[in-house]
Design a protein around this motif. Structure first.
Motif, PDB file in Angstrom:
ATOM      1  N   ALA A  85       0.841  -1.190   0.000  1.00  0.00           N
ATOM      2  CA  ALA A  85       0.000   0.000   0.000  1.00  0.00           C
ATOM      3  C   ALA A  85       0.874   1.237   0.000  1.00  0.00           C
ATOM      4  O   ALA A  85       2.045   1.196   0.388  1.00  0.00           O
ATOM      5  N   ALA A  86       0.300   2.339  -0.436  1.00  0.00           N
ATOM      6  CA  ALA A  86       1.036   3.593  -0.481  1.00  0.00           C
ATOM      7  C   ALA A  86       1.353   4.075   0.932  1.00  0.00           C
ATOM      8  O   ALA A  86       0.628   3.786   1.882  1.00  0.00           O
ATOM      9  N   GLU A  87       2.460   4.813   1.050  1.00  0.00           N
ATOM     10  CA  GLU A  87       2.830   5.372   2.340  1.00  0.00           C
ATOM     11  C   GLU A  87       1.868   6.480   2.727  1.00  0.00           C
ATOM     12  O   GLU A  87       1.282   7.153   1.879  1.00  0.00           O
ATOM     13  N   TRP A  88       1.730   6.656   4.044  1.00  0.00           N
ATOM     14  CA  TRP A  88       0.840   7.701   4.548  1.00  0.00           C
ATOM     15  C   TRP A  88       1.475   9.060   4.322  1.00  0.00           C
ATOM     16  O   TRP A  88       2.628   9.293   4.679  1.00  0.00           O
ATOM     17  N   LYS A  89       0.736   9.974   3.709  1.00  0.00           N
ATOM     18  CA  LYS A  89       1.264  11.287   3.366  1.00  0.00           C
ATOM     19  C   LYS A  89       0.530  12.418   4.077  1.00  0.00           C
ATOM     20  O   LYS A  89       0.586  13.567   3.653  1.00  0.00           O
ATOM     21  N   LEU A 123      -1.133   6.474  12.473  1.00  0.00           N
ATOM     22  CA  LEU A 123      -2.095   5.448  12.872  1.00  0.00           C
ATOM     23  C   LEU A 123      -3.523   5.794  12.473  1.00  0.00           C
ATOM     24  O   LEU A 123      -4.403   4.934  12.553  1.00  0.00           O
ATOM     25  N   VAL A 124      -3.776   7.036  12.059  1.00  0.00           N
ATOM     26  CA  VAL A 124      -5.125   7.359  11.591  1.00  0.00           C
ATOM     27  C   VAL A 124      -5.460   6.538  10.352  1.00  0.00           C
ATOM     28  O   VAL A 124      -6.631   6.323  10.033  1.00  0.00           O
ATOM     29  N   ALA A 125      -4.427   6.067   9.630  1.00  0.00           N
ATOM     30  CA  ALA A 125      -4.668   5.223   8.457  1.00  0.00           C
ATOM     31  C   ALA A 125      -5.265   3.879   8.838  1.00  0.00           C
ATOM     32  O   ALA A 125      -5.798   3.164   7.987  1.00  0.00           O
ATOM     33  N   CYS A 126      -5.183   3.514  10.131  1.00  0.00           N
ATOM     34  CA  CYS A 126      -5.746   2.245  10.592  1.00  0.00           C
ATOM     35  C   CYS A 126      -7.229   2.360  10.926  1.00  0.00           C
ATOM     36  O   CYS A 126      -7.897   1.344  11.149  1.00  0.00           O
ATOM     37  N   LEU A 127      -7.758   3.576  11.009  1.00  0.00           N
ATOM     38  CA  LEU A 127      -9.180   3.747  11.265  1.00  0.00           C
ATOM     39  C   LEU A 127      -9.976   3.370  10.031  1.00  0.00           C
ATOM     40  O   LEU A 127      -9.489   3.441   8.907  1.00  0.00           O
ATOM     41  N   ARG A 128     -11.202   2.971  10.242  1.00  0.00           N
ATOM     42  CA  ARG A 128     -12.028   2.536   9.115  1.00  0.00           C
ATOM     43  C   ARG A 128     -12.177   3.647   8.078  1.00  0.00           C
ATOM     44  O   ARG A 128     -12.108   3.408   6.876  1.00  0.00           O
ATOM     45  N   THR A 129     -12.377   4.889   8.525  1.00  0.00           N
ATOM     46  CA  THR A 129     -12.562   5.989   7.595  1.00  0.00           C
ATOM     47  C   THR A 129     -11.259   6.374   6.915  1.00  0.00           C
ATOM     48  O   THR A 129     -11.263   6.909   5.803  1.00  0.00           O
ATOM     49  N   GLY A 130     -10.120   6.151   7.592  1.00  0.00           N
ATOM     50  CA  GLY A 130      -8.834   6.507   7.032  1.00  0.00           C
ATOM     51  C   GLY A 130      -8.573   7.987   6.933  1.00  0.00           C
ATOM     52  O   GLY A 130      -7.573   8.413   6.354  1.00  0.00           O
ATOM     53  N   ARG A 131      -9.441   8.818   7.502  1.00  0.00           N
ATOM     54  CA  ARG A 131      -9.279  10.265   7.339  1.00  0.00           C
ATOM     55  C   ARG A 131      -8.207  10.800   8.278  1.00  0.00           C
ATOM     56  O   ARG A 131      -8.002  10.286   9.375  1.00  0.00           O
ATOM     57  N   ALA A 132      -7.513  11.833   7.815  1.00  0.00           N
ATOM     58  CA  ALA A 132      -6.422  12.419   8.582  1.00  0.00           C
ATOM     59  C   ALA A 132      -6.904  13.488   9.538  1.00  0.00           C
ATOM     60  O   ALA A 132      -6.209  13.835  10.490  1.00  0.00           O
ATOM     61  N   LEU A 133      -8.071  14.046   9.291  1.00  0.00           N
ATOM     62  CA  LEU A 133      -8.672  15.044  10.166  1.00  0.00           C
ATOM     63  C   LEU A 133     -10.063  14.584  10.540  1.00  0.00           C
ATOM     64  O   LEU A 133     -10.774  13.984   9.726  1.00  0.00           O
TER      65      LEU A 133
END
Length: 473
Positions: free
Chosen positions: A188-192, A251-261
């Motif tokens: 998967a792509a890196e978190w940006k 770690l926000v990428a681990c949430l179901r929504t994946g949203r950063a905010l």
């Protein structure tokens, strides 16, 4: 005036006022008061955009955007206003004005209804001293008071290593087989720093427990250890608010929504939609459409299938009569790649939708095509042209409010018996759709006194086709 020119007694009092608090950095231009910040976050909570909230409270939109981003979309301060125990920013402005006019401490206290000691301490402690003398300015005084009032509390996840590791493992743990063999999953792509829920792309495989699951499960795993307790809200704050330092932002990428905010719930209901203007919202629909007494008011929507296939559904509110609109894909569908910002070749692009709806509605008498209520879908973004060609005024229901089109929603449920989800709806011809509509319209309905929609609709047609009879006294 230099500091050395100030009397020793005054300088001693300055040192005493600053003895019990740490040295403050120079504020430069102090931040807006907490009153302004609370107003900003209240507007955000009602669904306003960052730009709208910023302009409403009188700060530039880059400042408001920075507030929102650094706070992770969550209010960093309590939205409850302060009690009257402490001086407000408005009172500090009054103090600055009265002081500039030469008013004495007791005069200011009487004007504000405060104790003279309160005013005296305010003038000493929170005055600006950069020029070597005390000069009272409301913005600097408010900033100093806010800084002195801060009582930073260390997050629980910072001090409790075992609890932090427990939370991180359930968020970012490795996916394993029953024999504990690790499964890597897709690349998967890196978190940006942006939302990590890509469209038609792989996401990293992790255990991905929700904060609520973690919060309740830790009580079962450690029933006798009160230190192993945390609320789901504390986990969200550790993820979204910068500066907490407890959990990595990635770690926000681990949430179901994946949203950063974190996105305020009300904001999702107020997303701007250019095709829905103030004159076509549901509140502007004629009152006669609501009580179903007058025929000619319709509700519409789509039922969606695979491969961008869809069927348009139109239901007359009074008779419950149903029309099905075939929406074939346009020429070139599946043969050439889509063009960015180009015309949609799928079955329910704006151009195809307008043409098919116009063809269906113009077959009806003019008296039976007064209004059409649709959801917020962009397939009807060309509603102005549709209204011009058919004479049918289009109105849009509120976002996420299917109950405002109840007849259509109920009919779509009935139609799923013939057109199940996950099937290709483009394969059916106009004649086959007409046959299904006829079957639906010939079912007796309790709400119609066990008449069928076809019978009620036929009565409506007879009434409008009868010549007007002149009456005389």
């Amino acid at each position: 005036m230099k500091t050395s020119d100030v009397p020793e007694g005054a300088r001693r009092q300055w040192r005493a006022d600053r003895a019990l608090r740490p040295a403050m950095r120079s504020p430069g231009r102090p931040d807006p008061s907490r009153v302004v910040q609370r107003q900003f976050w209240r507007l955000i909570a009602t669904g306003g955009t960052t730009v709208e909230a910023s302009l409403a409270v009188g700060v530039s939109w880059p400042v408001g955007s920075r507030w929102f981003r650094h706070a992770g979309g969550m209010p960093p301060i309590s939205l409850a206003g302060p009690t009257g125990r402490y001086l407000s920013f408005e009172e500090r402005e009054d103090i600055a004005i009265l002081r500039a006019k030469g008013a004495r401490v007791r005069q200011i206290a009487r004007a504000l209804g405060r104790d003279a000691g309160t005013i005296s301490r305010e003038l000493r402690r929170n005055a600006a001293t950069r020029g070597g003398k005390q000069e009272y300015r409301a913005t600097v005084a408010q900033w100093k008071a806010q800084q002195a009032a801060k009582r930073p509390k260390v997050a629980k996840l910072v001090t409790n290593d075992r609890l932090r590791e427990y939370v991180q493992e359930r968020l970012d743990g490795t996916v394993r087989l029953a024999d504990s063999t690790a499964v890597a999953g897709p690349d998967a792509a890196e978190w940006k720093g942006r939302k990590m829920k890509p469209h038609r792309a792989d996401r990293r495989w992790v255990t991905a427990w929700s904060p609520q699951q973690i919060s309740y499960r830790v009580r079962l795993d450690f029933p006798d250890d009160e230190s192993m307790r945390i609320s789901h809200e504390a986990i969200y704050q550790a993820l979204f608010i910068q500066g907490r330092g407890a959990l990595k932002r990635e770690l926000v990428a681990c949430l179901r929504t994946g949203r950063a905010l974190r996105e305020p719930r009300a904001r999702t209901r107020n997303r701007p939609q250019g095709h829905v203007t103030a004159d076509v919202v549901l509140s502007e629909r004629p009152a006669e459409a609501a009580d179903r007494a007058v025929p000619g008011h319709w509700e519409g929507d789509l039922i969606i299938g695979t491969g961008r296939s869809a069927i348009g559904t139109l239901v007359e509110r009074s008779s419950r009569s149903t029309l099905l609109v075939r929406l074939p894909q346009l020429e070139g569908w599946g043969e050439r790649p889509p063009v960015k910002n180009g015309p949609s070749l799928g079955g329910y692009g704006a151009a195809a939708m307008n043409a098919a709806l116009t063809a269906s509605m113009t077959r009806l008498p003019e008296q039976l095509r007064k209004t059409l209520t649709w959801d917020r879908g962009k397939e009807l973004s060309g509603h102005a042209q549709f209204a011009l060609e058919t004479g049918t005024k289009v109105f849009f229901a509120d976002p996420h409010s299917p109950w405002q089109r109840p007849t259509n929603e109920n009919t779509n449920g009935l139609l799923r018996q013939y057109f199940p989800k996950g099937t290709d709806l483009a394969r059916w011809s106009a004649e086959e759709l007409e046959a299904v509509a006829l079957a639906i319209n010939n079912r007796p309905r309790k709400v119609l006194g066990w008449k069928t929609p076809a019978e009620v609709f036929a009565e409506q047609l007879r009434l409008i086709r009868q010549p007007d009879v002149a009456t005389t006294d």
